[in-house]
Design a protein around this motif. Structure first.
Motif, PDB file in Angstrom:
ATOM      1  N   ASP A  48       0.922  -1.152  -0.025  1.00  0.00           N
ATOM      2  CA  ASP A  48       0.177  -0.001   0.110  1.00  0.00           C
ATOM      3  C   ASP A  48       0.860   1.139  -0.002  1.00  0.00           C
ATOM      4  O   ASP A  48       1.685   1.585   1.073  1.00  0.00           O
ATOM      5  CB  ASP A  48      -0.756  -0.105   1.167  1.00  0.00           C
ATOM      6  CG  ASP A  48      -1.730   1.219   1.120  1.00  0.00           C
ATOM      7  OD1 ASP A  48      -1.769   2.058   0.328  1.00  0.00           O
ATOM      8  OD2 ASP A  48      -2.649   1.153   2.075  1.00  0.00           O
ATOM      9  N   THR A  50       0.313   4.204   0.293  1.00  0.00           N
ATOM     10  CA  THR A  50       0.093   5.233   1.128  1.00  0.00           C
ATOM     11  C   THR A  50       0.672   5.124   2.410  1.00  0.00           C
ATOM     12  O   THR A  50       0.685   6.155   3.284  1.00  0.00           O
ATOM     13  CB  THR A  50      -1.671   5.547   1.236  1.00  0.00           C
ATOM     14  OG1 THR A  50      -2.023   4.246   1.875  1.00  0.00           O
ATOM     15  CG2 THR A  50      -2.238   5.801   0.238  1.00  0.00           C
ATOM     16  N   LYS A  51       0.936   3.838   2.933  1.00  0.00           N
ATOM     17  CA  LYS A  51       1.860   3.536   3.868  1.00  0.00           C
ATOM     18  C   LYS A  51       3.288   3.658   4.018  1.00  0.00           C
ATOM     19  O   LYS A  51       3.881   3.232   5.052  1.00  0.00           O
ATOM     20  CB  LYS A  51       1.448   2.180   4.641  1.00  0.00           C
ATOM     21  CG  LYS A  51      -0.116   2.138   4.965  1.00  0.00           C
ATOM     22  CD  LYS A  51      -0.593   0.821   5.886  1.00  0.00           C
ATOM     23  CE  LYS A  51      -1.898   0.827   6.274  1.00  0.00           C
ATOM     24  NZ  LYS A  51      -3.019   1.013   5.624  1.00  0.00           N
TER      25      LYS A  51
END
Length: 124
Positions: A48, A50-51
């Motif tokens: 992911d 976004t992490k």
């Protein structure tokens, strides 16, 4: 076109840098022989973004750290280089774990990287 913001599975045409990295055998603090590469990777099509600690524009495999005086630094790798291939294996559609396994399996790595400060390929 550049290698950044690339959609996995799409054809890519970009300037790239071939790097040959020879791993180093060292004895660690516990007296064990270990193979030293000297870089860490992040990313992968299963991660992911976004992490991630760094905001990369796609799900590629990126070098997130290069240790000083390591085989990676001596070979010319830099933090934030994008790995396109290792020993002929396409890294643009690779999961993080598979990328780690490919990097670990050979003592010499023939790596093709893209670097953000290289100009895009022009279509004159």
């Amino acid at each position: 076109m550049t290698a950044y913001g690339h959609l996995p599975g799409e054809a890519i045409e970009c300037l790239s840098i071939p790097v040959e990295l020879h791993k180093q055998q060292i004895i660690d603090e516990f007296g064990q022989m270990v193979i030293r590469v000297g870089f860490r990777i992040g990313g992968g099509i299963d991660q992911d973004p976004t992490k991630a600690p760094y905001k990369y524009p796609d799900a590629g495999i990126y070098i997130t750290n290069v240790e000083p005086d390591s085989p990676a630094s001596e070979a010319g790798l830099r933090k934030h280089d994008k790995i396109l291939q290792v020993n002929g294996n396409d890294f643009t559609m690779m999961t993080h774990d598979r990328a780690v396994k490919f990097i670990k399996q050979s003592n010499v790595l023939h790596i093709l990287i893209a670097r953000a400060d290289l100009p895009p390929v022009s279509s004159h």
